[in-house]
Design a protein around this motif. Structure first.
Motif, PDB file in Angstrom:
ATOM      1  N   ASP A  35       6.521   8.390  -2.624  1.00  0.00           N
ATOM      2  CA  ASP A  35       7.509   8.825  -3.482  1.00  0.00           C
ATOM      3  C   ASP A  35       8.572   7.762  -3.588  1.00  0.00           C
ATOM      4  N   ALA A  36       9.699   8.303  -4.626  1.00  0.00           N
ATOM      5  CA  ALA A  36      10.587   7.106  -4.702  1.00  0.00           C
ATOM      6  C   ALA A  36      11.505   6.832  -3.717  1.00  0.00           C
TER       7      ALA A  36
ATOM      8  N   ALA B 195       0.639  -1.039  -0.017  1.00  0.00           N
ATOM      9  CA  ALA B 195      -0.092   0.029   0.068  1.00  0.00           C
ATOM     10  C   ALA B 195       0.936   1.350   0.002  1.00  0.00           C
ATOM     11  N   LEU B 196       1.834   1.311   0.891  1.00  0.00           N
ATOM     12  CA  LEU B 196       2.769   2.322   1.036  1.00  0.00           C
ATOM     13  C   LEU B 196       3.554   2.626  -0.435  1.00  0.00           C
TER      14      LEU B 196
ATOM     15  N   ARG C 102      12.281   3.145  -2.540  1.00  0.00           N
ATOM     16  CA  ARG C 102      13.550   2.583  -2.476  1.00  0.00           C
ATOM     17  C   ARG C 102      13.572   1.718  -1.248  1.00  0.00           C
ATOM     18  N   ARG C 103      13.325   2.511  -0.080  1.00  0.00           N
ATOM     19  CA  ARG C 103      13.339   1.905   1.129  1.00  0.00           C
ATOM     20  C   ARG C 103      12.655   0.614   1.248  1.00  0.00           C
ATOM     21  N   ILE C 104      11.438   0.509   0.666  1.00  0.00           N
ATOM     22  CA  ILE C 104      10.781  -0.697   1.019  1.00  0.00           C
ATOM     23  C   ILE C 104      11.435  -1.780   0.250  1.00  0.00           C
ATOM     24  N   TYR C 105      11.696  -1.438  -1.067  1.00  0.00           N
ATOM     25  CA  TYR C 105      12.340  -2.433  -1.923  1.00  0.00           C
ATOM     26  C   TYR C 105      13.734  -3.008  -1.417  1.00  0.00           C
TER      27      TYR C 105
ATOM     28  N   TRP D 118       9.450  -2.060  -8.843  1.00  0.00           N
ATOM     29  CA  TRP D 118      10.664  -1.198  -8.498  1.00  0.00           C
ATOM     30  C   TRP D 118      11.631  -1.453  -9.713  1.00  0.00           C
ATOM     31  N   LEU D 119      11.861  -2.544 -10.369  1.00  0.00           N
ATOM     32  CA  LEU D 119      12.609  -2.915 -11.466  1.00  0.00           C
ATOM     33  C   LEU D 119      12.069  -2.540 -12.871  1.00  0.00           C
ATOM     34  N   LEU D 120      10.864  -2.218 -12.815  1.00  0.00           N
ATOM     35  CA  LEU D 120      10.542  -1.934 -14.367  1.00  0.00           C
ATOM     36  C   LEU D 120      11.239  -0.939 -15.220  1.00  0.00           C
ATOM     37  N   ALA D 121      11.837   0.119 -14.435  1.00  0.00           N
ATOM     38  CA  ALA D 121      12.723   1.015 -15.026  1.00  0.00           C
ATOM     39  C   ALA D 121      14.158   0.981 -14.712  1.00  0.00           C
TER      40      ALA D 121
END
Length: 250
Positions: free
Chosen positions: A91-92, A85-86, A96-99, A126-129
């Motif tokens: 934001d990015a 959900a977060l 990044r912290r979640i990933y 996260w990895l899409l781009a």
């Protein structure tokens, strides 16, 4: 009290001892099974999602991590759904912290439902781009769940009409010995085939003789009967030596 603490209390109120017994059996928690030692409070997914909706607007990344480190299956799932959900709304920097936290604690994402409800929406998104070599590393892991993360995360790419990542990781997992990997890879191949049948057929024409039967059955489920019979009748060939990362743990 922290948000994660409040969520734990809410989960306890929704728990059912009878459901806990059934869920422990369903998720194979017995000795020698893939979920050995996991513990259940006895909360069905709709009730768990209701708890997440109730608290997620106030939750932070740390609350998800606290829940993910729990010995209770439902609390770990709750933490992952908080992160999902977060990830969708923040934001990015937060993403990044979640990933990063997800991969650092991948040993806690340790059953198929935990992987399937989180990997596409965190790792895949996260990895899409970005470079996708992380998927290849995960596919070589000795950990069953990291390998499942690798293939199920590619669902995010499939949703965008990108199939190369799924085909590459599925090929890397052809020699895997775990049925849960065969099912996941076949599922992702089937999903890719829904969008681009030619991509699926190309993979099958190259690899059907080496595909584990379960992977093949899952992959061809939506093909016409005649084609399913043809692929299932393809003579089997011996798989190459299994990579160290794909050996079954004793």
């Amino acid at each position: 009290m922290s948000v994660s603490g409040e969520m734990k209390l809410a989960l306890r109120k929704a728990a059912s001892p009878a459901d806990a017994v059934q869920l422990a059996r369903f998720f194979k928690t017995g000795r020698g099974e893939y979920g050995e030692g996991d513990r259940f409070l006895g909360i069905r997914v709709p009730a768990l999602r209701a708890v997440v909706r109730r608290f997620t607007s106030d939750a932070a990344v740390g609350d998800g991590l606290c829940l993910l480190r729990s010995p209770w299956h439902e609390e770990r799932l709750c933490g992952l759904l908080v992160w999902v959900a977060l990830f969708e709304r923040e934001d990015a920097g937060c993403r990044r912290r979640i990933y990063t936290a997800y991969l650092a604690n991948a040993d806690r994402v340790n059953n198929w439902d935990l992987v399937d409800l989180s990997a596409p929406n965190i790792v895949g998104e996260w990895l899409l781009a970005r470079p996708t070599n992380t998927l290849d590393r995960l596919a070589r892991s000795r950990c069953l769940w990291e390998r499942r993360i690798a293939i199920v995360a590619t669902f995010a790419f499939i949703r965008r009409g990108r199939f190369g990542e799924t085909l590459r990781i599925a090929e890397a997992l052809l020699a895997d010995r775990e049925d849960l990997i065969h099912k996941a890879a076949g599922w992702m191949l089937r999903e890719a085939g829904k969008r681009d049948e030619s991509a699926l057929r190309g993979f099958l024409d190259r690899h059907a003789p080496r595909m584990p039967r379960t992977m093949l059955r899952y992959a061809i489920e939506r093909l016409p009967d005649r084609d399913r019979r043809r692929y299932m009748a393809v003579p089997r060939v011996a798989s190459p030596a299994v990579r160290p990362g794909a050996r079954r743990r004793s």
